[in-house]
Design an enzyme around this catalytic site. Structure first.
Site, PDB file in Angstrom:
ATOM      1  N   HIS A   1     -19.063 -43.764   4.220  1.00  0.00           N
ATOM      2  CA  HIS A   1     -18.376 -42.547   4.872  1.00  0.00           C
ATOM      3  C   HIS A   1     -17.671 -41.702   4.043  1.00  0.00           C
ATOM      4  O   HIS A   1     -17.465 -40.476   4.245  1.00  0.00           O
ATOM      5  CB  HIS A   1     -17.253 -43.421   6.110  1.00  0.00           C
ATOM      6  CG  HIS A   1     -17.004 -42.176   6.979  1.00  0.00           C
ATOM      7  ND1 HIS A   1     -17.578 -41.535   7.821  1.00  0.00           N
ATOM      8  CD2 HIS A   1     -15.805 -41.332   6.816  1.00  0.00           C
ATOM      9  CE1 HIS A   1     -16.835 -40.439   8.497  1.00  0.00           C
ATOM     10  NE2 HIS A   1     -15.919 -40.532   7.689  1.00  0.00           N
TER      11      HIS A   1
ATOM     12  N   HIS B   1     -17.628 -33.867   9.210  1.00  0.00           N
ATOM     13  CA  HIS B   1     -18.795 -34.276   9.381  1.00  0.00           C
ATOM     14  C   HIS B   1     -19.987 -33.591  10.012  1.00  0.00           C
ATOM     15  O   HIS B   1     -21.311 -33.841   9.660  1.00  0.00           O
ATOM     16  CB  HIS B   1     -18.385 -35.692  10.689  1.00  0.00           C
ATOM     17  CG  HIS B   1     -17.176 -36.583  10.268  1.00  0.00           C
ATOM     18  ND1 HIS B   1     -16.913 -37.131  10.986  1.00  0.00           N
ATOM     19  CD2 HIS B   1     -16.820 -36.886   9.096  1.00  0.00           C
ATOM     20  CE1 HIS B   1     -15.758 -38.006  10.589  1.00  0.00           C
ATOM     21  NE2 HIS B   1     -16.099 -37.520   9.265  1.00  0.00           N
TER      22      HIS B   1
ATOM     23  N   HIS C   1      -9.908 -35.907   1.164  1.00  0.00           N
ATOM     24  CA  HIS C   1     -10.263 -34.355   1.467  1.00  0.00           C
ATOM     25  C   HIS C   1      -9.198 -33.416   0.493  1.00  0.00           C
ATOM     26  O   HIS C   1      -9.888 -32.476   0.179  1.00  0.00           O
ATOM     27  CB  HIS C   1      -9.771 -34.076   3.107  1.00  0.00           C
ATOM     28  CG  HIS C   1     -10.625 -34.889   3.839  1.00  0.00           C
ATOM     29  ND1 HIS C   1     -11.665 -34.781   4.017  1.00  0.00           N
ATOM     30  CD2 HIS C   1     -10.189 -35.927   5.069  1.00  0.00           C
ATOM     31  CE1 HIS C   1     -12.527 -35.536   4.957  1.00  0.00           C
ATOM     32  NE2 HIS C   1     -11.475 -36.351   5.409  1.00  0.00           N
TER      33      HIS C   1
END
Ligand code: ZN
Length: 293
Positions: free
Chosen positions: A232, A76, A259
């Site tokens: 997100h 983030h 990820h």
């Protein structure tokens, strides 16, 4: 974001919070850096470049490590640096995990803007995709294609009515980054026990994550956007992509990626020489030129 020159922070910025997975208190200091120094984490004197070569963990967040020193949940903050056009900064950290703050990237962006962003004299360098590249894991895949600007699409498909089958695209040109930057991390109540058994999500709460129980949102304030979860996922994709070390010019499409797949994609871009490094003024015919003109 498109800009002509490299950027860093104007002055030191301190950010405090807790780690989502570790639950530890953590203090970050963002320190100005010079051109071409890149983004580097510094923990206990070890400098860990924020680059894919140092990415070692992908379970529920992205972890960087070097010489046994680890920094987790970098994505983030990486996305916030991307959105503010910062290429060079040292990030001193006194614990193993970047603070989660509100679960999105917006607080990092606010603090960066408050402290000020400094433009350096040197031109910004972009990674311009020059061929189609894809990675796949079962039914999940990511495909990158040459394009005149940067866009990142996430396509989610959940057996859940609140997320369901949904797509969202971030277009660098439209600068709609606040929509993505404000989207918080999320999980399902059913997962929380498992995460905690794995020693994860110790710092998790309704203050820093959206929690679903079946089709219900448990957070009293509800969702920030109807499609907050898929936004997100775009945020995570952008943060992980920035581990290439340069902002991408090209379109990137992820179907159900996470990820680990993001990292495989970045590694493949490098392994297959799928991009050329170009300075902003070299990037002919691209949006950056039109914006600057
Ligand atoms: Zn995330």
């Amino acid at each position: 974001m498109f800009c002509l020159k490299q950027r860093t922070v104007k002055k030191e910025i301190e950010i405090k919070g807790i780690g989502l997975h570790s639950g530890e208190s953590v203090r970050l200091r963002l320190i100005p850096a010079g051109a071409y120094e890149g983004i580097n984490f510094v923990r206990n004197g070890t400098v860990i470049p924020a680059r894919i070569e140092y990415a070692t963990g992908f379970d529920f967040s992205t972890t960087l490590s070097k010489d046994g020193v680890e920094v987790r949940t970098v994505e983030h903050l990486m996305a916030a640096l991307y959105f503010t056009g910062i290429d060079n900064v040292y990030i001193e950290i006194d614990a193993s995990e970047v603070p989660i703050l509100d679960g999105s990237a917006i607080e990092f962006i606010r603090q960066l803007k408050r402290a000020g962003i400094h433009t350096l004299d040197e031109e910004k360098v972009y990674a311009v995709l020059n061929k189609e590249i894809s990675v796949r894991d079962g039914d999940k895949f990511i495909v990158g294609r040459p394009d005149s600007s940067f866009s990142a699409t996430y396509h989610a498909r959940y057996n859940n009515r609140v997320i369901g089958d949904r797509k969202y695209t971030f277009y660098a040109l439209k600068e709609n980054f606040e929509n993505v930057a404000m989207a918080r991390t999320y999980c399902f109540l059913e997962e929380v026990e498992l995460l905690q058994k794995m020693g994860l999500a110790k710092g998790g709460s309704l203050e820093n994550a959206v929690v679903f129980e079946g089709d219900t949102v448990l957070n009293p304030e509800g969702l920030r956007f109807e499609d907050e979860p898929v936004k997100h996922k775009v945020l995570d994709l952008i943060g992980d992509l920035y581990l290439l070390g340069y902002p991408v010019v090209g379109s990137v499409y992820s179907f159900k990626g996470g990820h680990r797949l993001n990292a495989s994609f970045v590694r493949k871009l490098i392994g297959e020489n799928a991009f050329e490094l170009k300075t902003a003024s070299e990037v002919e015919g691209l949006a950056v030129k039109r914006l600057v003109a």
